[in-house]
Design a protein around this motif. Structure first.
Motif: not given
Length: 183
Positions: A102-128
């Motif tokens: 359950m590691y991952g991240g949330e989009s911090d920009r709207p992105g596009t209908e073609v591409r979305q980016e997910f920078p690592v979230d704090q919960e995942s940083i703590d887990m790593f």
């Protein structure tokens, strides 16, 4: 007037067009961090890679990522108020949670209908950090979808690490086994 989060809805809808279908992929980039050699054994190289758009509900998609006979990985894309969340659900063969799940991240920009980016979230940083995987605390994941053509999964780090798998959406393949921990 379009709301800033609207690309997230279009992105999910584009993937959902392929609900129930599976597709084979290939690694198109597997660059190690600058100054490092590739690992002696890579979990992905030389194995059959298959994504399966398995579950599609309002605001959430579950897409297992099968690596050879390993059925431990499922990408979970969830609609949030601000965009999208990507989580990596990892299970062991008996279906229980892998220690790193359950590691991952949330989009911090709207992105596009073609591409979305997910920078690592704090919960995942703590887990790593707890798991001794400090190298992963700078992860950014991305996905791209061109319906009927291709799907791309990407992991990048500022260290120069780049991993990309491209899936051919022109030719569905047989549905893979149920991912570990799912029914």
């Amino acid at each position: 007037m379009e709301t800033p989060a609207a690309p997230a809805d279009a992105f999910l809808a584009r993937i959902a067009q392929h609900c129930g279908q599976a597709f084979e992929g290939r690694i198109i980039d597997n660059t190690p961090p600058r100054g490092e050699d590739p690992p002696a054994e890579d979990a992905f190289e030389g194995r059959r890679l298959v994504m399966h758009v398995r579950e599609c509900s309002e605001g959430e998609l579950k897409v297992p990522f099968h690596v050879g006979d390993n059925h431990s990985r499922t990408w979970i894309l969830t609609r949030t108020n601000g965009g999208l969340r990507l989580k990596h659900d990892h299970r062991v063969e008996d279906g229980s949670d892998d220690p790193l799940t359950m590691y991952g991240g949330e989009s911090d920009r709207p992105g596009t209908e073609v591409r979305q980016e997910f920078p690592v979230d704090q919960e995942s940083i703590d887990m790593f950090n707890e798991q001794g995987l400090e190298v992963s605390v700078t992860n950014t994941w991305a996905m791209e979808i061109e319906p009927g053509d291709r799907f791309l999964y990407e992991l990048s780090r500022p260290s120069g690490r780049m991993f990309k798998v491209e899936f051919d959406l022109t030719t569905p393949v047989d549905t893979p086994p149920t991912p570990w921990g799912y029914e």
